[in-house]
Design a protein around this motif. Sequence first.
Motif, PDB file in Angstrom:
ATOM      1  N   GLU A   1       0.821  -1.212   0.000  1.00  0.00           N
ATOM      2  CA  GLU A   1       0.000   0.000   0.000  1.00  0.00           C
ATOM      3  C   GLU A   1       0.858   1.266   0.000  1.00  0.00           C
ATOM      4  O   GLU A   1       0.447   2.300  -0.524  1.00  0.00           O
ATOM      5  N   ALA A   2       2.022   1.180   0.588  1.00  0.00           N
ATOM      6  CA  ALA A   2       2.882   2.353   0.669  1.00  0.00           C
ATOM      7  C   ALA A   2       3.182   2.927  -0.714  1.00  0.00           C
ATOM      8  O   ALA A   2       3.339   4.139  -0.874  1.00  0.00           O
TER       9      ALA A   2
ATOM     10  N   ILE B   1       6.806  10.787   6.891  1.00  0.00           N
ATOM     11  CA  ILE B   1       5.828  10.371   5.887  1.00  0.00           C
ATOM     12  C   ILE B   1       5.762   8.854   5.801  1.00  0.00           C
ATOM     13  O   ILE B   1       4.684   8.249   5.823  1.00  0.00           O
ATOM     14  N   VAL B   2       6.921   8.233   5.724  1.00  0.00           N
ATOM     15  CA  VAL B   2       6.934   6.776   5.608  1.00  0.00           C
ATOM     16  C   VAL B   2       6.313   6.147   6.840  1.00  0.00           C
ATOM     17  O   VAL B   2       5.507   5.210   6.756  1.00  0.00           O
TER      18      VAL B   2
ATOM     19  N   ALA C   1       2.646   6.538   6.833  1.00  0.00           N
ATOM     20  CA  ALA C   1       2.015   5.753   5.782  1.00  0.00           C
ATOM     21  C   ALA C   1       1.998   4.270   6.121  1.00  0.00           C
ATOM     22  O   ALA C   1       1.164   3.524   5.613  1.00  0.00           O
TER      23      ALA C   1
ATOM     24  N   LYS D   1       0.257   5.394  -0.658  1.00  0.00           N
ATOM     25  CA  LYS D   1       0.136   6.313   0.483  1.00  0.00           C
ATOM     26  C   LYS D   1       1.306   7.275   0.562  1.00  0.00           C
ATOM     27  O   LYS D   1       1.142   8.477   0.791  1.00  0.00           O
TER      28      LYS D   1
ATOM     29  N   LEU E   1       1.146  11.372   0.448  1.00  0.00           N
ATOM     30  CA  LEU E   1       1.572  12.203   1.578  1.00  0.00           C
ATOM     31  C   LEU E   1       2.778  13.066   1.233  1.00  0.00           C
ATOM     32  O   LEU E   1       2.999  14.101   1.862  1.00  0.00           O
TER      33      LEU E   1
END
Lengths: 155, 155
Positions: free
Chosen positions: A32-33, A149-150, A153, B99, B103
């Motif tokens: 999903e990332a 951010i990572v 996420a 994601k 972001l």
Amino acid sequence: MRMAKGVEWALHTLLNLDMIGGGPVGSGQLAEAHGLSASYLNKQLQLLARAQLVVSVPGPRGGFRLARPLEAITLLDVVEAIEGGTQLFQCTEIRCCGKIGELSPPPTGVCAVNAAMRRAEQAWRQALADQSLADIRVELDGTPMVRQIVRSALT
Amino acid sequence: MRMAKGVEWALHTLLNLDMIGGGPVGSGQLAEAHGLSASYLNKQLQLLARAQLVVSVPGPRGGFRLARPLEAITLLDVVEAIEGGTQLFQCTEIRCCGKIGELSPPPTGVCAVNAAMRRAEQAWRQALADQSLADIRVELDGTPMVRQIVRSALT
DNA sequence: GAAGGTATACTCGGATAACAGCTGTCCGAGTACATAAGG
DNA sequence: CCTTATGTACTCGGACAGCTGTTATCCGAGTATACCTTC
């Protein structure tokens, strides 16, 4: 001739695993990332696990985590884990076939064409081995707030 | 990831064209020299002709002959003529997807992963460009009577 | 005998199928957690 | 209240189709040669 897409996926995923740090992360979240197919990314992660670049943890709360720090993972490690250790140029020994092959004595040394192509390939592999994933992380740290951010996420 | 077989065919065929010297040689004869498929070798030779490494002569007594001496043909020329100028590693920009992509702010520079892979690929291309077919011919001349064998096989 | 036209055979050139490997998907095996029952 | 057995949900792991690109093949376009006819 094109490198498998899984190499790109694996590189970014390994970097993300480092940004997160700590416990294992499932292939679903890692997919999903970056909007990838979870099942196919899982396939690539299995290849990385066989190469002992990541360790897999089964069961709930399981997933994958880095087996070594990024300093100890080179681009060559990842490429060979995904693509396999095969050579780009695979000599078919056509020098031994056809009329020329029949008229020539059995060759002793290595095919000159093969040797030249291997020299170039060796330069490529050396350049891959000279760069670790930690080097890439340094460039990434230039962009602001990558870690936050990572982490947001992947949680 | 494997290089197209046509690269090997093209390299050996270019060397044979030099050994013969002079007039054009048909793809049929060139294929028989190494027991290859004549039609498919012809396809590769057409790619070499588009890259202006050989010139094609139509009609009876036609065929292909070298467009330049081997000193002026590098391994990179042949690889790019056959494989096309595409990159081994093709960045899909997955950093902008999923994601993390949502972001993150729109990226400015080049993807760090892509940059690292291109550096290695550049080393490969440089090593290919540094070797000419004349260098390979020198190694081949070590083996006895290569020229006679090629000439008798191609006449 | 010489010149010109014609038929021919041989070559390249590109369009068309067959195969392999990468890409993507699915379902089963195994495990940690939560829950509930019993001491 | 603590321990233990059980059910459940979630993960990895490998087996199964789909598709793009390489591999192989075939037939048409074009040309130099050889031959035949004519002057």
